[in-house]
Design a protein around this motif. Structure first.
Motif, PDB file in Angstrom:
ATOM      1  N   UNK A 195      34.629  15.119  21.428  1.00  0.00           N
ATOM      2  CA  UNK A 195      34.481  14.390  22.676  1.00  0.00           C
ATOM      3  C   UNK A 195      34.290  12.894  22.485  1.00  0.00           C
ATOM      4  N   UNK A 196      34.008  12.453  21.255  1.00  0.00           N
ATOM      5  CA  UNK A 196      33.850  11.015  21.033  1.00  0.00           C
ATOM      6  C   UNK A 196      35.188  10.343  20.753  1.00  0.00           C
ATOM      7  N   UNK A 197      36.244  11.115  20.541  1.00  0.00           N
ATOM      8  CA  UNK A 197      37.540  10.552  20.190  1.00  0.00           C
ATOM      9  C   UNK A 197      38.345  10.259  21.440  1.00  0.00           C
ATOM     10  N   UNK A 198      38.845   9.053  21.530  1.00  0.00           N
ATOM     11  CA  UNK A 198      39.718   8.680  22.630  1.00  0.00           C
ATOM     12  C   UNK A 198      41.169   8.732  22.173  1.00  0.00           C
ATOM     13  N   UNK A 234      39.184  11.279  26.563  1.00  0.00           N
ATOM     14  CA  UNK A 234      38.408  11.759  25.417  1.00  0.00           C
ATOM     15  C   UNK A 234      38.838  13.164  25.030  1.00  0.00           C
ATOM     16  N   UNK A 275      28.266   8.596  19.688  1.00  0.00           N
ATOM     17  CA  UNK A 275      29.445   9.463  19.655  1.00  0.00           C
ATOM     18  C   UNK A 275      29.175  10.764  20.399  1.00  0.00           C
ATOM     19  N   UNK A 333      31.937  11.196  24.885  1.00  0.00           N
ATOM     20  CA  UNK A 333      33.109  10.322  24.816  1.00  0.00           C
ATOM     21  C   UNK A 333      32.896   9.090  25.643  1.00  0.00           C
TER      22      UNK A 333
END
Lengths: 115, 113
Positions: B98-101, B92, A97, A101
């Protein structure tokens, strides 16, 4: 098995049933995701796990309960669902994570119908 | 509310033509951009990733990014009937997300033989 697998592929359940969806990734990834895809709506992120720790719960009703026993397996436990919960439930994984992204890879999904 | 906008289509092109798919996004902090292809009844399949301004080419596919205009596009050259699918743009989240799309609703592309 390669990539991301999900079982069952199709599930029909009544509103009082309890069932579980299973996801397994064979990519050596450390982050796993549950998404919901309904007709005419964008993919909705439900939960994110990173190294077995839940890092995101996107205001999902408590009738959906995720579990991540290790970095390769992810479950979604379902109970007392509503007909509007009928959708395609997708599991995805990514390397990390924290990888800016990074690319997410999806399983084939579980088509859920709630009667 | 971070948003990703796509024309829902359907976009119809003849076989052999160039298909152009567009996407705009609202989060200026976004750094990673993806195109997924989804056939009817199937799950999304990653086809292109792009991280910096300009063009990224892979075979018949070219992704284009313009961060100043908050615009991402996908060009498919020599379109084939097998390219008929819904194309999802994903972006993202900036900063700590930043890990969420965030996905757009998708553009349905039909390539006519």
């Amino acid at each position: 098995e390669t990539g991301v697998t999900q079982t069952p592929r199709h599930l029909v359940m009544g509103m009082t049933n309890k069932k579980s969806l299973k996801c397994e990734q064979h990519l050596g990834h450390n982050a796993m995701y549950w998404y919901k895809q309904s007709a005419k709506k964008p993919l909705e992120l439900m939960f994110v796990y990173s190294l077995e720790e839940r890092v995101e719960n996107n205001s999902v009703p408590s009738r959906f309960s995720p579990e991540c026993p290790n970095s390769s397996h992810l479950f979604l436990h379902l109970h007392t669902l509503q007909p509007e919960d009928s959708a395609l439930y997708l599991c995805a994984s990514s390397l990390s994570r924290h990888a800016g992204g990074g690319e997410q890879f999806f399983g084939p999904g579980t088509r859920l119908t709630v009667l | 509310q971070k948003e990703v906008e796509q024309n829902s289509g359907p976009l119809s092109v003849p076989e052999g033509a160039i298909a152009s798919l567009n996407c705009t996004y609202s989060d200026r902090g976004s750094q990673s951009f993806f195109w997924y292809r989804q056939y009817s009844g199937k799950s999304p399949e990653l086809i292109m990733s792009i991280y910096s301004n300009g063009d990224q080419e892979d075979g018949r596919f070219t992704a284009q990014l313009n961060k100043a205009s908050q615009y991402v596009s996908l060009l498919i050259r020599d379109s084939q009937p097998s390219d008929s699918a819904t194309y999802l743009c994903a972006v993202n989240g900036g900063g700590g997300s930043n890990y969420k799309l965030t996905f757009g609703k998708g553009t349905l592309l039909t390539v006519n033989p």
